[in-house]
Design a protein around this motif. Sequence first.
Motif, PDB file in Angstrom:
ATOM      1  N   GLY A  70      -0.767  12.578 -12.185  1.00 15.48           N
ATOM      2  CA  GLY A  70      -1.444  13.027 -10.752  1.00 15.48           C
ATOM      3  C   GLY A  70      -0.654  14.146  -9.966  1.00 15.48           C
ATOM      4  O   GLY A  70      -0.272  15.023 -10.850  1.00 15.48           O
ATOM      5  N   PRO A  71      -1.070  14.111  -8.802  1.00 11.88           N
ATOM      6  CA  PRO A  71      -1.349  13.267  -7.721  1.00 11.88           C
ATOM      7  C   PRO A  71      -2.948  12.541  -8.340  1.00 11.88           C
ATOM      8  O   PRO A  71      -3.744  13.363  -8.423  1.00 11.88           O
ATOM      9  CB  PRO A  71      -1.342  13.740  -6.461  1.00 11.88           C
ATOM     10  CG  PRO A  71      -0.558  14.968  -6.512  1.00 11.88           C
ATOM     11  CD  PRO A  71      -0.778  15.519  -8.330  1.00 11.88           C
ATOM     12  N   THR A  72      -2.829  11.262  -8.378  1.00 14.79           N
ATOM     13  CA  THR A  72      -4.201  10.617  -8.624  1.00 14.79           C
ATOM     14  C   THR A  72      -4.277   9.252  -7.981  1.00 14.79           C
ATOM     15  O   THR A  72      -3.447   8.672  -7.298  1.00 14.79           O
ATOM     16  CB  THR A  72      -4.150  10.038 -10.229  1.00 14.79           C
ATOM     17  OG1 THR A  72      -5.431   9.408 -10.320  1.00 14.79           O
ATOM     18  CG2 THR A  72      -3.101   9.381 -10.661  1.00 14.79           C
ATOM     19  N   THR A  85       0.782  -1.111  -0.088  1.00 11.25           N
ATOM     20  CA  THR A  85      -0.205   0.025   0.125  1.00 11.25           C
ATOM     21  C   THR A  85       0.751   1.309   0.129  1.00 11.25           C
ATOM     22  O   THR A  85       0.562   2.411  -0.594  1.00 11.25           O
ATOM     23  CB  THR A  85      -0.974   0.169   1.195  1.00 11.25           C
ATOM     24  OG1 THR A  85      -1.715  -1.187   1.369  1.00 11.25           O
ATOM     25  CG2 THR A  85      -1.842   1.170   1.305  1.00 11.25           C
ATOM     26  N   ALA A  86       2.055   1.224   0.766  1.00 12.66           N
ATOM     27  CA  ALA A  86       2.956   2.377   0.664  1.00 12.66           C
ATOM     28  C   ALA A  86       3.466   2.600  -0.629  1.00 12.66           C
ATOM     29  O   ALA A  86       3.515   3.852  -0.997  1.00 12.66           O
ATOM     30  CB  ALA A  86       3.938   2.027   1.680  1.00 12.66           C
ATOM     31  N   LYS A  87       3.731   1.919  -1.442  1.00 10.57           N
ATOM     32  CA  LYS A  87       4.388   1.857  -2.472  1.00 10.57           C
ATOM     33  C   LYS A  87       3.350   2.387  -3.517  1.00 10.57           C
ATOM     34  O   LYS A  87       3.722   3.031  -4.698  1.00 10.57           O
ATOM     35  CB  LYS A  87       4.940   0.525  -3.132  1.00 10.57           C
ATOM     36  CG  LYS A  87       6.459   0.198  -2.480  1.00 10.57           C
ATOM     37  CD  LYS A  87       6.682  -1.097  -3.170  1.00 10.57           C
ATOM     38  CE  LYS A  87       8.256  -1.422  -2.428  1.00 10.57           C
ATOM     39  NZ  LYS A  87       9.038  -2.633  -2.777  1.00 10.57           N
ATOM     40  N   ILE A  88       2.192   1.893  -3.607  1.00  8.30           N
ATOM     41  CA  ILE A  88       0.899   2.401  -4.329  1.00  8.30           C
ATOM     42  C   ILE A  88       0.822   3.780  -4.033  1.00  8.30           C
ATOM     43  O   ILE A  88       0.574   4.583  -5.078  1.00  8.30           O
ATOM     44  CB  ILE A  88      -0.178   1.357  -4.236  1.00  8.30           C
ATOM     45  CG1 ILE A  88       0.140   0.010  -4.575  1.00  8.30           C
ATOM     46  CG2 ILE A  88      -1.505   2.001  -4.649  1.00  8.30           C
ATOM     47  CD1 ILE A  88      -1.242  -1.010  -4.054  1.00  8.30           C
ATOM     48  N   PHE A  89       0.731   4.064  -2.877  1.00  4.29           N
ATOM     49  CA  PHE A  89       0.478   5.600  -2.484  1.00  4.29           C
ATOM     50  C   PHE A  89       1.812   6.311  -3.211  1.00  4.29           C
ATOM     51  O   PHE A  89       1.478   7.735  -3.541  1.00  4.29           O
ATOM     52  CB  PHE A  89       0.681   5.716  -1.035  1.00  4.29           C
ATOM     53  CG  PHE A  89       0.325   7.026  -0.273  1.00  4.29           C
ATOM     54  CD1 PHE A  89      -1.129   7.317  -0.196  1.00  4.29           C
ATOM     55  CD2 PHE A  89       1.311   7.851   0.032  1.00  4.29           C
ATOM     56  CE1 PHE A  89      -1.109   8.616   0.066  1.00  4.29           C
ATOM     57  CE2 PHE A  89       0.577   9.189   0.403  1.00  4.29           C
ATOM     58  CZ  PHE A  89      -0.341   9.400   0.537  1.00  4.29           C
ATOM     59  N   ALA A  90       2.958   6.053  -2.952  1.00  4.31           N
ATOM     60  CA  ALA A  90       4.152   6.584  -3.561  1.00  4.31           C
ATOM     61  C   ALA A  90       3.919   6.900  -5.097  1.00  4.31           C
ATOM     62  O   ALA A  90       4.120   7.934  -5.875  1.00  4.31           O
ATOM     63  CB  ALA A  90       5.211   5.955  -3.310  1.00  4.31           C
ATOM     64  N   ARG A  91       3.381   5.932  -5.787  1.00  4.22           N
ATOM     65  CA  ARG A  91       2.968   6.119  -7.191  1.00  4.22           C
ATOM     66  C   ARG A  91       2.009   6.986  -7.373  1.00  4.22           C
ATOM     67  O   ARG A  91       1.803   7.610  -8.460  1.00  4.22           O
ATOM     68  CB  ARG A  91       2.791   4.696  -7.742  1.00  4.22           C
ATOM     69  CG  ARG A  91       4.093   3.730  -8.022  1.00  4.22           C
ATOM     70  CD  ARG A  91       3.696   2.620  -8.799  1.00  4.22           C
ATOM     71  NE  ARG A  91       2.841   1.787  -8.515  1.00  4.22           N
ATOM     72  CZ  ARG A  91       2.709   0.717  -7.626  1.00  4.22           C
ATOM     73  NH1 ARG A  91       3.821   0.346  -7.176  1.00  4.22           N
ATOM     74  NH2 ARG A  91       1.663  -0.079  -7.490  1.00  4.22           N
ATOM     75  N   ALA A  92       0.972   6.874  -6.572  1.00  5.30           N
ATOM     76  CA  ALA A  92      -0.351   7.835  -6.700  1.00  5.30           C
ATOM     77  C   ALA A  92       0.009   9.158  -6.550  1.00  5.30           C
ATOM     78  O   ALA A  92      -0.281  10.108  -7.146  1.00  5.30           O
ATOM     79  CB  ALA A  92      -1.329   7.446  -5.783  1.00  5.30           C
ATOM     80  N   MET A  93       1.248   9.481  -5.995  1.00  6.30           N
ATOM     81  CA  MET A  93       1.466  10.796  -5.576  1.00  6.30           C
ATOM     82  C   MET A  93       2.669  11.220  -6.578  1.00  6.30           C
ATOM     83  O   MET A  93       2.542  12.539  -6.942  1.00  6.30           O
ATOM     84  CB  MET A  93       2.170  11.124  -4.316  1.00  6.30           C
ATOM     85  CG  MET A  93       1.081  10.735  -2.853  1.00  6.30           C
ATOM     86  SD  MET A  93      -0.198  11.847  -2.972  1.00  6.30           S
ATOM     87  CE  MET A  93       0.682  13.419  -2.671  1.00  6.30           C
TER      88      MET A  93
END
Length: 658
Positions: free
Chosen positions: A67-69, A54-62
């Motif tokens: 994005g951020p998306t 989840t932390a890595k997904i959050f980093a990609r989303a930011m």
Amino acid sequence: MAYIALYRKWRPKGFEDVVGQSLITETLQKAIDTDKVAHAYLFSGPRGTGKTSTAKIFARAMNCVHGPTSHPCNQCEVCRHIISGESMDVVEIDAASNRSIEDIRTLRETIKFMPAEGHKKIYIIDEVHMLTTEAFNALLKTLEEPPSHVIFILATTEPERIPMTILSRCQRYEFRRITSGDIAKRLLYVAEQEHIDLTKGAAHILAVQADGGMRDALSMLDQCVSNAEGTIDEALIRNLLGLIGRDWLFSLSGAVFAGKGDVVIKDIDDIIRMGKEPLVILTEILEHLRAIMLYQAAPHSDTLAAYHDCMKELAAQAKKSTPQRVFAVLTVLQQALLSAKTSPSPRIAVEMGLLMASRATEGSATSGKTAVCTVPDTILERLTRLEQWAARESSTELVVQKSAETVSIPAEDEPSGNFSGESIPFPEEEAAFSVSSSTAGTVSAQEVSLPATAVQKKIKTSIPEPQTAMQRTPTDAAQAPSDSASVAVSQYQDIWDKMCQVLDKEKKKAVLSCIRNGRVVYIGEGEVIVSFKTAFMVKRANREDYFKCVDAALNTVLCGRYHMRSYQEGDAELSSYEKKNNNLTIDDPLPPQEILPSTVPVTEKTVVAAPEDSRKNLQESAILQPISLEEISSEERAVLEPLLKTVGDCNIYIEHKN
């Protein structure tokens, strides 16, 4: 291309792929969409539940170029660099190996640099609870007010080890264990995508063995794939993971519930011969008993999904045993598992535990006993009846008639059952009778089981012969029971001194220092009335912790139940008790042969109780009347003064002879 493990290959790429954590992923997506992203997050929970993913997904989303998306594309250069671990803007730190204050100082030096290709610099600190106290302190200020381009994501499996100063600076998200149903669905999906022939039953077994961790389930599936040539079914998984087959579980648990020790030993031998470890036997049988317990409580529980192919057998076994019986067996086997883990010979501990479980009774679960032995029902019933009867008898007073020397027991208090021929005899020298010197006494419940002849013999030897009041010694007066007549006034000081000696032996120094200053005014009717000179002493003596000690000491000295009550000198209540002493003295004058001449004063210390015959004769021949010093002549006063100096305060009487 090198083979990639399934748990790495199928790591979630987006928030929708994270299994069993929809609440957390939806919250993070809303924060990104509304531009309300915090500067620090704490992801905590068991292993394999998706914290780092989840932390890595959050980093990609930011940092995604779109994005951020909340839905990163995973196709742009930034996303691909983060997935491969080559991004300069996403820094993963293993706190288990970088836990010192120097590592945190290095982090603080590099944190000021701007992102290289993305929008934010993300610092993911895994197993953050491993940092030292000094490192946490060095991280505090930076974590609270980092630069605007920095976001911290801390991940841990032990949040209780993190200081509150760190926890208060982070938004905390608790990752839950993934249910076995969700894990099984994900395994079947992965197997379908990888063209793996995996049965539903096998997927459920893997899901249960994963214990809520998706990574563990994928790792076990990977192990099965590398060792299977065709379909992955339940038998293959049980053999590869070293689990006991269902047939053995039902057979062994059935033998335990039926109390068949020979079958239990045979099954253990067969299972160990198959190469299974003794601890695995206990672990698997405990899981099976847990399934039985859950079926009895909630037949549609998610945990029972692993038994979908043998639910009828589980239901039949659950109906044969009561919940209390299952609890008793579980209690014994859990204790046996603890012993087996530390035992030099685990097999002995396993065999002993299963044999003890086969003999466990339903009452052992509620009583907390772990070592249970089989006792014949007849003995148990007799012991139960005996305990119930003894409880009734302990509250019933049995009267011993001194004249007839027999024991009178109420008919309704006689023990039920066949105790007439099965009473347990006690040695005569061990049967302790408490017989009063009055006309009646009491016998404890234990003594009722003595034969009638033994009771009569004991009463004959223990009841003293009648004594006159003048023949009684001070010891006899001090040992009178609580239901006897009032103690002679002459014995008050002696009793009080003995009571103080008891307190001194019991190391009650604080109580003794207060109580020894009291003066006994009256002893009788279960009370000991004491006067003190100051109100402070009275208040201390009437405290519960004080008078309880004194009451216990008085009961030891007087061999009865007495309660001390304290008053200050001059209190109106004391006069009523002094009148009782006067009435006792007047009602119980000396026998004729002990009456002193009129010139010698008769003090309260010389007047003691006399038998009824002597008292009646004395009342017919003489009358004693109390007088004061003002009422006597100067010659009589001169005669009395030396005696008064020796005796102290006393009552003076004049004898008028008929």
